[in-house]
Design a protein around this motif. Sequence first.
Motif, PDB file in Angstrom:
ATOM      1  N   PHE A   1      10.529   2.680  -8.895  1.00 56.36           N
ATOM      2  CA  PHE A   1      10.941   2.542  -7.499  1.00 56.36           C
ATOM      3  C   PHE A   1       9.806   1.968  -6.646  1.00 56.36           C
ATOM      4  O   PHE A   1      10.005   1.047  -5.848  1.00 56.36           O
ATOM      5  N   ALA A   2       8.601   2.519  -6.823  1.00 54.38           N
ATOM      6  CA  ALA A   2       7.465   2.088  -6.009  1.00 54.38           C
ATOM      7  C   ALA A   2       7.097   0.638  -6.336  1.00 54.38           C
ATOM      8  O   ALA A   2       6.845  -0.172  -5.442  1.00 54.38           O
ATOM      9  N   HIS A   3       7.099   0.310  -7.628  1.00 52.74           N
ATOM     10  CA  HIS A   3       6.761  -1.060  -8.013  1.00 52.74           C
ATOM     11  C   HIS A   3       7.725  -2.061  -7.380  1.00 52.74           C
ATOM     12  O   HIS A   3       7.313  -3.064  -6.787  1.00 52.74           O
ATOM     13  N   LEU A   4       9.018  -1.773  -7.483  1.00 53.63           N
ATOM     14  CA  LEU A   4      10.027  -2.693  -6.942  1.00 53.63           C
ATOM     15  C   LEU A   4       9.955  -2.769  -5.420  1.00 53.63           C
ATOM     16  O   LEU A   4      10.063  -3.850  -4.830  1.00 53.63           O
ATOM     17  N   THR A   5       9.771  -1.617  -4.779  1.00 51.90           N
ATOM     18  CA  THR A   5       9.731  -1.585  -3.318  1.00 51.90           C
ATOM     19  C   THR A   5       8.567  -2.423  -2.789  1.00 51.90           C
ATOM     20  O   THR A   5       8.743  -3.256  -1.887  1.00 51.90           O
ATOM     21  N   CYS A   6       7.377  -2.205  -3.358  1.00 51.40           N
ATOM     22  CA  CYS A   6       6.196  -2.945  -2.891  1.00 51.40           C
ATOM     23  C   CYS A   6       6.347  -4.433  -3.195  1.00 51.40           C
ATOM     24  O   CYS A   6       6.085  -5.283  -2.331  1.00 51.40           O
ATOM     25  N   ALA A   7       6.777  -4.751  -4.410  1.00 54.60           N
ATOM     26  CA  ALA A   7       6.898  -6.162  -4.801  1.00 54.60           C
ATOM     27  C   ALA A   7       7.909  -6.876  -3.914  1.00 54.60           C
ATOM     28  O   ALA A   7       7.707  -8.023  -3.512  1.00 54.60           O
ATOM     29  N   ASP A   8       9.007  -6.188  -3.573  1.00 58.46           N
ATOM     30  CA  ASP A   8      10.018  -6.876  -2.776  1.00 58.46           C
ATOM     31  C   ASP A   8       9.583  -7.031  -1.325  1.00 58.46           C
ATOM     32  O   ASP A   8       9.870  -8.054  -0.696  1.00 58.46           O
ATOM     33  N   SER A   9       8.885  -6.060  -0.807  1.00 59.62           N
ATOM     34  CA  SER A   9       8.329  -6.213   0.544  1.00 59.62           C
ATOM     35  C   SER A   9       7.373  -7.411   0.555  1.00 59.62           C
ATOM     36  O   SER A   9       7.447  -8.281   1.432  1.00 59.62           O
ATOM     37  N   ASN A  10       6.493  -7.460  -0.428  1.00 61.20           N
ATOM     38  CA  ASN A  10       5.528  -8.566  -0.461  1.00 61.20           C
ATOM     39  C   ASN A  10       6.227  -9.914  -0.620  1.00 61.20           C
ATOM     40  O   ASN A  10       5.817 -10.909  -0.019  1.00 61.20           O
TER      41      ASN A  10
ATOM     42  N   ARG B   1      -3.724   2.881  -7.997  1.00 56.51           N
ATOM     43  CA  ARG B   1      -4.409   2.436  -9.202  1.00 56.51           C
ATOM     44  C   ARG B   1      -5.429   3.459  -9.686  1.00 56.51           C
ATOM     45  O   ARG B   1      -5.630   3.637 -10.888  1.00 56.51           O
ATOM     46  N   SER B   2      -6.090   4.129  -8.736  1.00 59.42           N
ATOM     47  CA  SER B   2      -7.106   5.096  -9.141  1.00 59.42           C
ATOM     48  C   SER B   2      -6.459   6.321  -9.816  1.00 59.42           C
ATOM     49  O   SER B   2      -7.023   6.900 -10.730  1.00 59.42           O
ATOM     50  N   VAL B   3      -5.252   6.666  -9.376  1.00 60.79           N
ATOM     51  CA  VAL B   3      -4.560   7.799  -9.994  1.00 60.79           C
ATOM     52  C   VAL B   3      -3.936   7.380 -11.326  1.00 60.79           C
ATOM     53  O   VAL B   3      -3.869   8.167 -12.269  1.00 60.79           O
ATOM     54  N   GLY B   4      -3.490   6.121 -11.396  1.00 58.27           N
ATOM     55  CA  GLY B   4      -2.889   5.640 -12.643  1.00 58.27           C
ATOM     56  C   GLY B   4      -1.380   5.562 -12.569  1.00 58.27           C
ATOM     57  O   GLY B   4      -0.768   4.754 -13.263  1.00 58.27           O
ATOM     58  N   THR B   5      -0.760   6.426 -11.758  1.00 60.64           N
ATOM     59  CA  THR B   5       0.687   6.321 -11.534  1.00 60.64           C
ATOM     60  C   THR B   5       0.909   6.277 -10.025  1.00 60.64           C
ATOM     61  O   THR B   5       0.175   6.922  -9.271  1.00 60.64           O
ATOM     62  N   PRO B   6       1.902   5.506  -9.587  1.00 61.53           N
ATOM     63  CA  PRO B   6       2.101   5.351  -8.142  1.00 61.53           C
ATOM     64  C   PRO B   6       2.376   6.683  -7.448  1.00 61.53           C
ATOM     65  O   PRO B   6       3.199   7.474  -7.910  1.00 61.53           O
ATOM     66  N   GLN B   7       1.683   6.916  -6.352  1.00 65.07           N
ATOM     67  CA  GLN B   7       1.891   8.092  -5.518  1.00 65.07           C
ATOM     68  C   GLN B   7       2.736   7.725  -4.302  1.00 65.07           C
ATOM     69  O   GLN B   7       3.451   8.561  -3.770  1.00 65.07           O
ATOM     70  N   VAL B   8       2.606   6.475  -3.882  1.00 66.33           N
ATOM     71  CA  VAL B   8       3.206   6.039  -2.621  1.00 66.33           C
ATOM     72  C   VAL B   8       3.696   4.597  -2.771  1.00 66.33           C
ATOM     73  O   VAL B   8       3.034   3.775  -3.403  1.00 66.33           O
ATOM     74  N   ALA B   9       4.858   4.305  -2.189  1.00 67.83           N
ATOM     75  CA  ALA B   9       5.346   2.925  -2.080  1.00 67.83           C
ATOM     76  C   ALA B   9       5.232   2.506  -0.616  1.00 67.83           C
ATOM     77  O   ALA B   9       5.307   3.348   0.276  1.00 67.83           O
ATOM     78  N   TYR B  10       5.021   1.203  -0.395  1.00 69.52           N
ATOM     79  CA  TYR B  10       4.967   0.727   0.975  1.00 69.52           C
ATOM     80  C   TYR B  10       6.012  -0.366   1.164  1.00 69.52           C
ATOM     81  O   TYR B  10       6.370  -1.064   0.212  1.00 69.52           O
ATOM     82  N   THR B  11       6.509  -0.470   2.386  1.00 68.09           N
ATOM     83  CA  THR B  11       7.396  -1.586   2.708  1.00 68.09           C
ATOM     84  C   THR B  11       7.253  -1.905   4.191  1.00 68.09           C
ATOM     85  O   THR B  11       7.013  -1.009   5.000  1.00 68.09           O
ATOM     86  N   PHE B  12       7.317  -3.193   4.504  1.00 68.42           N
ATOM     87  CA  PHE B  12       7.126  -3.672   5.874  1.00 68.42           C
ATOM     88  C   PHE B  12       8.307  -4.550   6.250  1.00 68.42           C
ATOM     89  O   PHE B  12       8.676  -5.439   5.492  1.00 68.42           O
ATOM     90  N   ASP B  13       8.882  -4.300   7.425  1.00 66.55           N
ATOM     91  CA  ASP B  13       9.952  -5.162   7.915  1.00 66.55           C
ATOM     92  C   ASP B  13       9.375  -6.298   8.771  1.00 66.55           C
ATOM     93  O   ASP B  13       8.224  -6.665   8.589  1.00 66.55           O
TER      94      ASP B  13
END
Lengths: 415, 415
Positions: free
Chosen positions: A256-265, A297-309
Amino acid sequence: MAESWVIMVTAQTPTNIAVIKYWGKRDEKLILPVNDSISVTLDPAHLCTTTTVAVSPSFAQDRMWLNGKEISLSGGRYQNCLREIRARACDVEDKERGIKISKKDWEKLYVHIASYNNFPTAAGLASSAAGFACLVFALAKLMNAKEDNSELSAIARQGSGSACRSLFGGFVKWKMGKVEDGSDSLAVQVVDEKHWDDLVIIIAVVSSRQKETSSTTGMRETVETSLLLQHRAKEIVPKRIVQMEESIKNRNFASFAHLTCADSNQFHAVCMDTCPPIFYMNDTSHRIISCVEKWNRSVGTPQVAYTFDAGPNAVLIAHNRKAAAQLLQKLLFYFPPNSDTELNSYVLGDKSILKDAGIEDLKDVEALPPPPEIKDAPRYKGDVSYFICTRPGQGPVLLSDESQALLSPETGLPK
Amino acid sequence: MAESWVIMVTAQTPTNIAVIKYWGKRDEKLILPVNDSISVTLDPAHLCTTTTVAVSPSFAQDRMWLNGKEISLSGGRYQNCLREIRARACDVEDKERGIKISKKDWEKLYVHIASYNNFPTAAGLASSAAGFACLVFALAKLMNAKEDNSELSAIARQGSGSACRSLFGGFVKWKMGKVEDGSDSLAVQVVDEKHWDDLVIIIAVVSSRQKETSSTTGMRETVETSLLLQHRAKEIVPKRIVQMEESIKNRNFASFAHLTCADSNQFHAVCMDTCPPIFYMNDTSHRIISCVEKWNRSVGTPQVAYTFDAGPNAVLIAHNRKAAAQLLQKLLFYFPPNSDTELNSYVLGDKSILKDAGIEDLKDVEALPPPPEIKDAPRYKGDVSYFICTRPGQGPVLLSDESQALLSPETGLPK
């Protein structure tokens, strides 16, 4: 007509934030998108629109007040919604008061609309999505339209595209549809708000000096000039939609986090590929992304996803309360409030996250340690206006308590 | 060997800036790109590398000094260039001094290299492009290699991809090539520097707090993660290359500016589409773009093109001196120097543009009127470090004046 009764309905509708973005229309007038999108509905306790709609034989014209100020209803988007709902109006009867409105009467009756956002309208927090959804939902209830929320979403869509996704709680898909009249371009619920209830959402409202391109203008220019948009819409988004639905259904946060960030970007990439280029994110937005990326990246697994409108504000979706508390610590380290700002007006919404983060006052903010994953971490005081802590929430509801109505039951004018 | 002679060659090579961007390798080791690119060579009077290469039987190893400081030659990129040039070395004879080096001797002789940039190395002004081009060009002359500049460009390419384009003046195309060993991935001149000699180039060196992703790392991550890059490389760039060559040959500034800006923006778009996203431009870069776009639109025909490489610096290409003078006025209005900076160290290079702009001192900068095409134009003091005024320039040259050599003719060590 000397009759002076007023019939009113008050509804509350959430705003939503896309995790697979809507950007670009294939039909400007009907507001039909070039790709499907998926959003998460935000808890109306923290971000919602409340709308009261009223009908009375004494009203001389359709009128609307937004946040207490009268605005014009002459715009095509309002007219579309009013026309489409009126066309679906049915008989309404209030036996107690001896009032009866028959289906055909609606064409001759005028409505008053009062709408209020419980968050700043101009802050770029999708107020038009919540607003048009609430308008259509409330009018439909007032006029006893029999359409379900998906059918109503196709009407709200004609007010503001993303509004169609505010007709449901939880995670929502706007299917782009195929038919020319747009009747199959509507929202469906993917899962309700209880399905994935450990997610926590923190919104950073970012200070900006720049006047932004409106999303209507921006997406038109992207459709006209970007050579990357069609590839995104046709080749990339359809696959992402399938993957995103899977991720949500399986509560797979990493995916979920990978897709959310990638799509926002990628949405911001096609904005930059527009001529002239559109920049919605600013240096503060970039710093928030960098903070999240480095931590993940420091944790190794996503903790947070970001998205910007279509603006610099960050919407950060944390895996759970623990991650949200840690995120808030990091955010408050990087972006402490200006010295004249109180913590209480700097972190809004669900303040229990602040408590989880062990922060009670500004001294605690000052004393926050720099995030270990970044060397020589600087602090950017004043670059964020405020934070809102919230979560995925429910769809539209009717408010039966008349004290919550925005119009007077006697005059049909704003209270 | 007790012989103590030193033979030296000194060369000067320009830097270049791509107007159709190189971003992404199809072969990391040979440095083979995913698309053709086109650049303009910058006048070496303002931006160039000077390199002296020396050979002597007394040298015990290959050594190099960059801007006076010894650096290691062990990196693969230096080794590639040294190996490839040595393989092409021919007989060299200095009859006057009675020195003869035969083709096979070169394998046993060591070289000393001293290189100097006439601009700040760390400012993100493609110093590696000029540097590797100069290294290869100077070594080729020292070793009497018979290859022409295109053939040498294929060697410089193995030091730094964009270096291959610095082997020519004017406008230069790097053909991506097809064969696996990379031998056809080389630069050719599109037109020389005299073909379009009314262009004026202003570089804004932008202050930055951010540590940037190196272009090597950045383009690798884009190739690995961007879903837009291949579409750009295969479908979009080939058409743009044809259009750009036409625009340059016909001196069609409107088309040239449109393509240059669009391709810069698309390069930054694929950077943003990378995971994690790469941001090279910052708020200052965005403001410079906005300044140019608004001016171009207000005039109706493009006056200036902008392009940004892997950093926040703007390279602005003005149609002619008049447009350049107006541009400089606008830039100095938005970005006046800090109060402790003198005009003389704020506008570098061809200072006659300053004179054309009617600016003699900081009082003139203070008194500049706001550009009429923007309302309430703010001023961003200190956001630009300095400007360099320059123009399209010539390719590599040999410097025969020994006083310009960076190594001592006696010791072969830095002067």
